[in-house]
Design a protein around this motif. Sequence first.
Motif, PDB file in Angstrom:
ATOM      1  N   ALA A  69       0.818  -1.219   0.000  1.00 27.84           N
ATOM      2  CA  ALA A  69       0.000   0.000   0.000  1.00 27.84           C
ATOM      3  C   ALA A  69       0.850   1.266   0.000  1.00 27.84           C
ATOM      4  N   THR A  70       2.117   1.170   0.424  1.00 23.23           N
ATOM      5  CA  THR A  70       2.969   2.361   0.468  1.00 23.23           C
ATOM      6  C   THR A  70       3.606   2.684  -0.875  1.00 23.23           C
ATOM      7  N   ILE A  71       3.491   1.768  -1.822  1.00 21.12           N
ATOM      8  CA  ILE A  71       4.130   1.982  -3.114  1.00 21.12           C
ATOM      9  C   ILE A  71       3.374   3.047  -3.895  1.00 21.12           C
ATOM     10  N   ARG A  72       4.105   4.012  -4.412  1.00 18.79           N
ATOM     11  CA  ARG A  72       3.473   5.152  -5.081  1.00 18.79           C
ATOM     12  C   ARG A  72       3.132   4.863  -6.541  1.00 18.79           C
ATOM     13  N   ALA A  73       4.037   4.223  -7.256  1.00 20.52           N
ATOM     14  CA  ALA A  73       3.833   3.988  -8.685  1.00 20.52           C
ATOM     15  C   ALA A  73       3.560   2.519  -8.927  1.00 20.52           C
ATOM     16  N   ALA A  74       2.358   2.210  -9.398  1.00 16.73           N
ATOM     17  CA  ALA A  74       2.010   0.828  -9.685  1.00 16.73           C
ATOM     18  C   ALA A  74       2.687   0.384 -10.967  1.00 16.73           C
ATOM     19  N   PRO A  75       2.903  -0.952 -11.136  1.00 18.57           N
ATOM     20  CA  PRO A  75       3.486  -1.429 -12.384  1.00 18.57           C
ATOM     21  C   PRO A  75       2.610  -1.053 -13.566  1.00 18.57           C
ATOM     22  N   HIS A  76       3.233  -0.609 -14.655  1.00 20.03           N
ATOM     23  CA  HIS A  76       2.507  -0.061 -15.794  1.00 20.03           C
ATOM     24  C   HIS A  76       2.294  -1.137 -16.846  1.00 20.03           C
ATOM     25  N   VAL A  77       1.052  -1.524 -17.051  1.00 24.70           N
ATOM     26  CA  VAL A  77       0.701  -2.475 -18.095  1.00 24.70           C
ATOM     27  C   VAL A  77      -0.420  -1.862 -18.906  1.00 24.70           C
ATOM     28  N   GLU A  78      -0.128  -1.459 -20.141  1.00 21.30           N
ATOM     29  CA  GLU A  78      -1.123  -0.791 -20.953  1.00 21.30           C
ATOM     30  C   GLU A  78      -2.114  -1.791 -21.510  1.00 21.30           C
ATOM     31  N   SER A  79      -3.393  -1.487 -21.360  1.00 24.39           N
ATOM     32  CA  SER A  79      -4.419  -2.409 -21.820  1.00 24.39           C
ATOM     33  C   SER A  79      -4.387  -2.582 -23.325  1.00 24.39           C
ATOM     34  N   GLU A  80      -3.952  -1.555 -24.064  1.00 37.64           N
ATOM     35  CA  GLU A  80      -3.923  -1.693 -25.513  1.00 37.64           C
ATOM     36  C   GLU A  80      -2.808  -2.615 -25.986  1.00 37.64           C
ATOM     37  N   GLN A  81      -1.923  -3.007 -25.052  1.00 33.24           N
ATOM     38  CA  GLN A  81      -0.860  -3.934 -25.411  1.00 33.24           C
ATOM     39  C   GLN A  81      -1.227  -5.368 -25.055  1.00 33.24           C
ATOM     40  N   ALA A  82      -2.478  -5.595 -24.704  1.00 34.80           N
ATOM     41  CA  ALA A  82      -2.872  -6.924 -24.262  1.00 34.80           C
ATOM     42  C   ALA A  82      -2.734  -7.972 -25.350  1.00 34.80           C
ATOM     43  N   HIS A  83      -2.621  -7.517 -26.624  1.00 36.77           N
ATOM     44  CA  HIS A  83      -2.458  -8.492 -27.697  1.00 36.77           C
ATOM     45  C   HIS A  83      -1.077  -9.142 -27.667  1.00 36.77           C
ATOM     46  N   ASP A  84      -0.150  -8.613 -26.867  1.00 40.50           N
ATOM     47  CA  ASP A  84       1.172  -9.214 -26.741  1.00 40.50           C
ATOM     48  C   ASP A  84       1.092 -10.443 -25.851  1.00 40.50           C
ATOM     49  N   SER A  85       0.382 -11.447 -26.319  1.00 42.55           N
ATOM     50  CA  SER A  85       0.149 -12.642 -25.525  1.00 42.55           C
ATOM     51  C   SER A  85       1.382 -13.530 -25.534  1.00 42.55           C
ATOM     52  N   TRP A  86       1.284 -14.601 -24.766  1.00 38.09           N
ATOM     53  CA  TRP A  86       2.432 -15.503 -24.672  1.00 38.09           C
ATOM     54  C   TRP A  86       2.759 -16.151 -26.005  1.00 38.09           C
ATOM     55  N   ARG A  87       1.793 -16.296 -26.891  1.00 42.24           N
ATOM     56  CA  ARG A  87       2.070 -16.891 -28.208  1.00 42.24           C
ATOM     57  C   ARG A  87       2.987 -16.009 -29.046  1.00 42.24           C
ATOM     58  N   HIS A  88       2.864 -14.688 -28.880  1.00 38.81           N
ATOM     59  CA  HIS A  88       3.718 -13.769 -29.607  1.00 38.81           C
ATOM     60  C   HIS A  88       5.079 -13.617 -28.934  1.00 38.81           C
ATOM     61  N   VAL A  89       5.113 -13.815 -27.626  1.00 41.49           N
ATOM     62  CA  VAL A  89       6.342 -13.582 -26.869  1.00 41.49           C
ATOM     63  C   VAL A  89       7.268 -14.789 -26.907  1.00 41.49           C
ATOM     64  N   LEU A  90       6.710 -15.989 -26.861  1.00 38.55           N
ATOM     65  CA  LEU A  90       7.507 -17.207 -26.722  1.00 38.55           C
ATOM     66  C   LEU A  90       8.603 -17.358 -27.774  1.00 38.55           C
TER      67      LEU A  90
END
Length: 383
Positions: A177-198
């Motif tokens: 709860a003390t962390i100021r900046a949450a990890p940034h994951v853009e929803s428009e990048q959701a197409h970068d699935s594991w099939r594209h990354v592997l």
Amino acid sequence: MKVVFTRDFLALILSVAVVGLGSGATLPLTALALTQAGYGTDVVGLLTAAQAGGGLLVVPIAGWVAARFGGRQTIAGAVLVVAVATAAMQLTSNLFVWAVLRMACGAALMLLFTIGEAWVNQLADDATRGRVVAIYATTFTLFQMSGPILVSQIADFGGGRFLLCGAIFLLALPTLATIRAAPHVESEQAHDSWRHVLPRMPAIVVGTMFFALFDTIALSLLPLYAMAHGIATEVAVLFASALLLGDTTMQFPIGWLADRLGRERVHLGCAAVVVVLLPLLPWAVSSPWLCWPLLVVLGAAAGAIYTLSLVACGERFRGAALVSASSLAGASWSAASFGGPLVAGALMKSVGNESLIVLLLVCALAFGAAVLWERRRDLQTAS
């Protein structure tokens, strides 16, 4: 070196430490409880497999979950699920329910580690990534190693030991709860699935699988290997401790070296050290002056293969692709830690004890080959 030890980083490391302590205690406590109830190693193995299976199930959707709900909320939710599922094991002795609860823990921990590793990579920059990830890995390992010590102290708390372990996980929530900046994951990048990354991370996958195999074999089969060579039981069990000592103490220096000399070069160097030292183990095992230093260095090099694989994830991927890459690394770990000891144990029984060394050597060579193949592919692409 840039200042990366911000409040966010320190809070994340503290949260990881708490989770490491809780997970390091829960697994041996589960095995202890099953053994005290009269179940054999086959049932213990099945419950361990259930947790690994839960982690594998969540891999395809890890990136989507992080993008949909946000990194901070997903990690906090995962901590709550692990805490509740662990505590709920105190309320029943039904094996089917326990298996479901372990699967829930495996799925939640997979999400937690996937996003946590991606988060650490986002907090780091390319100049310091090796050292930052090394601190993360070292902290988790140190506290995970403390888990069995905790179990030895609460083993007789029959009426509340799982409740206590569940409560430990909740201690991570205030620091999150003390962390100021949450990890940034853009929803428009959701197409970068594991099939594209592997296809872009074969060496990362092989490196993660190698260390998962190395780690589980060190904890489960290496003492048996040493005993087969005539080492006394009380000394043989220390072989795993020597490997973990090297893994824990040397990750930061190796991360610093990777930042100075280049991650790929140090990665290959660690693979070379493992390939050179592993064949020496059968001859060194009966010579204490040679065996203990060899085990420490071997543990450091093997652990660095995994740590630098996480660094490679941060170098290559961003956003949802980084989360997907981290989840694939976690899935590789789960698959190898589940199947590896079964294969190694069967080979030791049917072929001989030295097949343990051969199996690890083949996996280390496969990792080195994957790194060299990636380098050749990148050079061809650049030209």
